[in-house]
Design a protein around this motif. Structure first.
Motif, PDB file in Angstrom:
ATOM      1  N   GLU A 181      -3.894  -5.966 -20.326  1.00 12.09           N
ATOM      2  CA  GLU A 181      -2.777  -5.150 -19.460  1.00 12.09           C
ATOM      3  C   GLU A 181      -1.784  -6.000 -19.434  1.00 12.09           C
ATOM      4  O   GLU A 181      -0.631  -5.533 -18.953  1.00 12.09           O
ATOM      5  N   ARG A 234       1.482  -3.534 -18.969  1.00  5.19           N
ATOM      6  CA  ARG A 234       2.055  -3.085 -17.393  1.00  5.19           C
ATOM      7  C   ARG A 234       3.463  -3.196 -17.418  1.00  5.19           C
ATOM      8  O   ARG A 234       4.021  -4.085 -18.070  1.00  5.19           O
ATOM      9  N   GLY A 281       3.166  -4.178 -12.161  1.00  9.96           N
ATOM     10  CA  GLY A 281       1.736  -4.057 -12.302  1.00  9.96           C
ATOM     11  C   GLY A 281       1.284  -5.487 -12.910  1.00  9.96           C
ATOM     12  O   GLY A 281       0.291  -6.108 -12.685  1.00  9.96           O
ATOM     13  N   GLU A 300       0.908  -7.966  -9.786  1.00  9.15           N
ATOM     14  CA  GLU A 300      -0.295  -7.537  -9.126  1.00  9.15           C
ATOM     15  C   GLU A 300      -1.609  -8.143 -10.120  1.00  9.15           C
ATOM     16  O   GLU A 300      -2.371  -8.971  -9.228  1.00  9.15           O
TER      17      GLU A 300
END
Length: 180
Positions: free
Chosen positions: A68, A72, A76, A79
């Motif tokens: 990810e 992202r 993102g 996070e």
């Protein structure tokens, strides 16, 4: 952009770990404890390594989460990085070992391997984000490859995860021009 040695190593190691997932070929590069052993040895991971099935499964479960980082947008990624650090209760400390100068470790040496891998990737991403270099994390441009890589070239021109993919695409383009 030149990152510190530990940042580059962590980024490249995270990409290599992500790329062990079953991809276009369908083969998982971490199917056995022995394959994990070889990966740990190749990437020179220090600290605890218990060499058992639960450790293997924990490392395998980490891979989609790390992937990810390449998928992202910036918010993102922030996070995700904050989540990885919080989950591990990361506490950065300066260390010097194996001939490398001072660098950060944010987990104890006896923390589980998957936790150390997650935190190393997250700490490297902190540097990437602070340097506003998220664009250096890329997915291979070859149509038949979904591997990730880190573009450490000076001019940010790398398009393929490996010379193999680049050569394959160039050869196909050449054949297309000759036949077209």
């Amino acid at each position: 952009m030149h990152f510190t040695h530990d940042t580059e190593t962590a980024l490249l190691g995270a990409a290599a770990l992500v790329n062990t997932m079953a991809g276009e070929t369908g083969a998982d590069g971490l199917a056995t404890v022995e394959e994990l052993d070889a990966f740990v040895s190749e990437w020179r991971w220090t600290g605890a390594h218990v060499r058992d099935e639960p450790e293997l499964q924990a490392v395998r479960a980490l891979r989609p989460r790390l992937r990810e980082l390449w998928e992202r947008e910036e918010s993102g990624v922030v996070e995700l990085v904050n989540g990885l650090l919080a989950d591990a209760r990361a506490l950065p400390r300066l260390v010097k070992h194996d001939g490398w100068g001072w660098h950060l470790h944010a987990t104890p040496d006896d923390a589980p391997l998957a936790v150390r891998m997650a935190v190393e990737a997250a700490m490297a991403m902190v540097d990437v984000l602070r340097a506003e270099e998220l664009g250096r994390l890329r997915v291979c441009a070859a149509d038949d490859c979904s591997d990730v890589y880190v573009d450490l070239s000076r001019n940010r021109s790398k398009r393929f995860c490996s010379a193999t993919c680049g050569n394959r695409v160039a050869a196909a383009a050449y054949r297309g021009r000759r036949n077209g």
